[in-house]
Design a protein around this motif. Structure first.
Motif, PDB file in Angstrom:
ATOM      1  N   THR B 130       0.844  -1.192   0.000  1.00 33.99           N
ATOM      2  CA  THR B 130       0.000   0.000   0.000  1.00 33.99           C
ATOM      3  C   THR B 130       0.878   1.240   0.000  1.00 33.99           C
ATOM      4  O   THR B 130       1.465   1.603   1.002  1.00 33.99           O
ATOM      5  CB  THR B 130      -0.898   0.027   1.249  1.00 33.99           C
ATOM      6  OG1 THR B 130      -0.081  -0.313   2.365  1.00 33.99           O
ATOM      7  CG2 THR B 130      -2.020  -0.962   1.109  1.00 33.99           C
ATOM      8  N   TYR B 141      -6.265   1.281  -2.905  1.00 33.67           N
ATOM      9  CA  TYR B 141      -5.289   1.000  -1.854  1.00 33.67           C
ATOM     10  C   TYR B 141      -5.883   1.201  -0.468  1.00 33.67           C
ATOM     11  O   TYR B 141      -5.463   0.577   0.498  1.00 33.67           O
ATOM     12  CB  TYR B 141      -4.025   1.835  -2.056  1.00 33.67           C
ATOM     13  CG  TYR B 141      -3.188   1.298  -3.192  1.00 33.67           C
ATOM     14  CD1 TYR B 141      -3.125   1.947  -4.412  1.00 33.67           C
ATOM     15  CD2 TYR B 141      -2.501   0.088  -3.054  1.00 33.67           C
ATOM     16  CE1 TYR B 141      -2.387   1.436  -5.453  1.00 33.67           C
ATOM     17  CE2 TYR B 141      -1.756  -0.433  -4.096  1.00 33.67           C
ATOM     18  CZ  TYR B 141      -1.706   0.244  -5.295  1.00 33.67           C
ATOM     19  OH  TYR B 141      -0.974  -0.275  -6.328  1.00 33.67           O
ATOM     20  N   ASP B 142      -6.853   2.067  -0.362  1.00 33.20           N
ATOM     21  CA  ASP B 142      -7.540   2.258   0.913  1.00 33.20           C
ATOM     22  C   ASP B 142      -8.211   0.947   1.325  1.00 33.20           C
ATOM     23  O   ASP B 142      -8.114   0.515   2.478  1.00 33.20           O
ATOM     24  CB  ASP B 142      -8.583   3.370   0.747  1.00 33.20           C
ATOM     25  CG  ASP B 142      -9.308   3.640   2.041  1.00 33.20           C
ATOM     26  OD1 ASP B 142     -10.552   3.616   2.044  1.00 33.20           O
ATOM     27  OD2 ASP B 142      -8.635   3.827   3.068  1.00 33.20           O
ATOM     28  N   VAL B 145      -5.692  -1.607   2.465  1.00 40.64           N
ATOM     29  CA  VAL B 145      -5.264  -1.469   3.860  1.00 40.64           C
ATOM     30  C   VAL B 145      -6.223  -2.247   4.770  1.00 40.64           C
ATOM     31  O   VAL B 145      -5.801  -2.971   5.663  1.00 40.64           O
ATOM     32  CB  VAL B 145      -5.205   0.024   4.270  1.00 40.64           C
ATOM     33  CG1 VAL B 145      -4.973   0.156   5.759  1.00 40.64           C
ATOM     34  CG2 VAL B 145      -4.090   0.736   3.521  1.00 40.64           C
ATOM     35  N   LYS B 148      -5.556  -5.942   4.436  1.00 38.75           N
ATOM     36  CA  LYS B 148      -4.351  -6.388   5.139  1.00 38.75           C
ATOM     37  C   LYS B 148      -4.547  -6.414   6.651  1.00 38.75           C
ATOM     38  O   LYS B 148      -3.877  -7.168   7.343  1.00 38.75           O
ATOM     39  CB  LYS B 148      -3.165  -5.490   4.778  1.00 38.75           C
ATOM     40  CG  LYS B 148      -2.689  -5.743   3.372  1.00 38.75           C
ATOM     41  CD  LYS B 148      -1.449  -4.929   3.072  1.00 38.75           C
ATOM     42  CE  LYS B 148      -0.731  -5.577   1.911  1.00 38.75           C
ATOM     43  NZ  LYS B 148       0.594  -5.056   1.699  1.00 38.75           N
ATOM     44  N   HIS B 149      -5.476  -5.586   7.155  1.00 36.46           N
ATOM     45  CA  HIS B 149      -5.762  -5.609   8.593  1.00 36.46           C
ATOM     46  C   HIS B 149      -6.703  -6.730   8.970  1.00 36.46           C
ATOM     47  O   HIS B 149      -7.028  -6.905  10.136  1.00 36.46           O
ATOM     48  CB  HIS B 149      -6.376  -4.272   9.029  1.00 36.46           C
ATOM     49  CG  HIS B 149      -5.357  -3.199   9.173  1.00 36.46           C
ATOM     50  ND1 HIS B 149      -5.575  -1.897   8.824  1.00 36.46           N
ATOM     51  CD2 HIS B 149      -4.089  -3.247   9.632  1.00 36.46           C
ATOM     52  CE1 HIS B 149      -4.497  -1.181   9.050  1.00 36.46           C
ATOM     53  NE2 HIS B 149      -3.573  -1.976   9.536  1.00 36.46           N
TER      54      HIS B 149
END
Lengths: 199, 245
Positions: B130, B141-142, B145, B148-149
């Motif tokens: 990201t 990309y938001d 994120v 990925k969390h």
């Protein structure tokens, strides 16, 4: 059936060429990430270390990028591109193992890790000395520029962003961004070409 | 050699527009004619091109260390070879355990086997790095994120909205990955199938692999095998080998 496969392949090839000319970072990143493992394995199995495999791989990746953009290599498919990248890296490593410099390091202190440089074997080098000297001056000058100019020129010429977008990112209007671009390019020329005057 | 330093901004802008391909076909044609008639202009243009070429090359070189971080953080680092010598005892012990395990597994029922293979081979796709501030790709990309969390629901909602506006193989791939990551294999299947329709997609091998796994999770071994056969990536071949046992 064969024709179908050929059509599909040339479609793949065109897309890849387009992605490389436009420096599509999603694609470049992915291809970079996907191919390292195999090169790394080869270098490690042939008397190399991880830092060396990284250097070789990066040099090979740049050669691949240049060859696709100049039309010297026309990828038919993703897998032929991957194979070609692997071949470039393999050859570079083998050249290094055969080079005089490597042979010297074997005799000297083995713990000395020397960063691989792509200037050794004249038989494999692409450009003649004069041209590559000029190229090196430009690239060194770019490296030495202040961050602001480096980022700007990278956005303009590598990422190919529009002046409007760049202006937005730098909080300038398009005209100011354009002026900045001009000044940065002048600076780059000075750094690159002034040196030659002093030898 | 033309004196580069004294290039006026006006001339610079004209040459730059030409080299960046920003001229209309008529303008370009006129400019090229001018180049043929004015050898100094021609020289300026060639030097500009040469400069740009090497700016691009150095800019790429500078980015490669950043690209390299993608490798360090992704699951493919599992594939790195062991340093010689060191691990062979562990290798022998592991082989014995593996042999015993394989024998036990051979006795198990097929559906448990599917589940086992799924767990063995599946790992959520690591996603893309990201890099914030990416202008027009900010939304993508938001959501990445969130992905990925582990906030798969949120990532899915965001990507679905983008996919509706403008579908792409990238969006379909990550939607599939997100559904699979939250254990909804069934929902992921159509997304991976859509990726496979784009033959030039850089995600195509992963799509085959994850689709195969999604079928496995759904207890549809037959479809899994069918799909995995279509790719010659190493991951697919390894999984296929185990399925065919």
């Amino acid at each position: 059936m064969q024709r179908e496969k050929q059509n599909r392949n040339s479609q793949n090839g065109h897309t890849l060429i387009k992605n490389f000319s436009e420096n599509n970072e999603t694609v470049l990143r992915k291809i970079y990430a996907d191919n390292f493992r195999k090169v790394n394995a080869f270098v490690l199995q042939n008397n190399g270390s991880e830092p060396q495999s990284k250097d070789i791989y990066q040099e090979a990746f740049i050669v691949l990028w240049e060859k696709i953009r100049s039309g010297q290599f026309i990828p038919e498919s993703l897998s032929s591109l991957n194979g070609y990248l692997y071949t470039i890296a393999k050859n570079k490593w083998m050249d290094y193992l055969r080079s005089a410099r490597y042979k010297k390091t074997k005799i000297l202190d083995v713990s000395m890790e020397m960063k691989f440089q792509n200037t050794e074997d004249p038989d494999r080098s692409e450009a003649n000395d004069e041209a590559s000297g000029r190229a090196k001056r430009i690239m060194d000058a770019f490296k030495q520029m202040g961050k602001a100019c480096k980022d700007l020129l990278s956005k303009v010429y590598f990422e190919k962003k529009s002046m409007k977008e760049i202006g937005f990112e730098l909080e300038l209007d398009a005209a100011s961004a354009r002026n900045k671009k001009y000044r940065c390019m002048q600076k780059l020329r000075e750094l690159a070409f002034n040196k030659s005057k002093h030898g | 050699m033309a004196d580069q330093k004294n290039l006026s901004q006006e001339l610079f802008e004209r040459i730059d527009k030409y080299v960046l391909g920003e001229l209309s076909p008529t303008e370009r044609h006129a400019f090229e004619k001018e180049m043929l008639e004015d050898s100094i202009l021609l020289q300026h243009v060639n030097e500009h091109k040469y400069l740009v070429e090497h700016i691009e090359k150095q800019a790429l070189r500078d980015k490669l260390d950043d690209y390299h971080k993608t490798i360090a953080s992704s699951s493919s680092s599992k594939g790195l070879p062991l340093k010689h010598g060191f691990n062979w005892r562990y290798g022998v012990a592991a082989s014995i355990v593996l042999l015993m395990g394989l024998f036990a597994v051979w006795q198990l029922s097929p559906s448990l086997n599917n589940e086992r293979l799924y767990s063995k081979h599946y790992e959520p796709d690591p996603g893309l790095p990201t890099v914030m501030g990416s202008g027009e790709h900010y939304e993508f990309y938001d959501a990445m994120v969130s992905y990925k969390h582990g906030d798969y629901e949120i990532a899915i909602a965001k990507w679905e909205a983008q996919n509706k506006r403008r579908s792409s193989d990238t969006l379909n791939f990550f939607l599939g990955s997100a559904y699979l990551a939250k254990e909804d294999a069934k929902a992921s299947i159509p997304y991976f199938k859509r990726v496979m329709e784009v033959s030039s997609s850089i995600f195509i091998n992963e799509a085959y692999f994850y689709l195969g796994l999604a079928f496995l999770k759904n207890r549809d071994e037959k479809s899994a095998i069918e799909v995995l056969k279509k790719s010659d990536s190493e991951k697919c071949r390894l999984l296929l080998l185990e399925l065919n046992d």
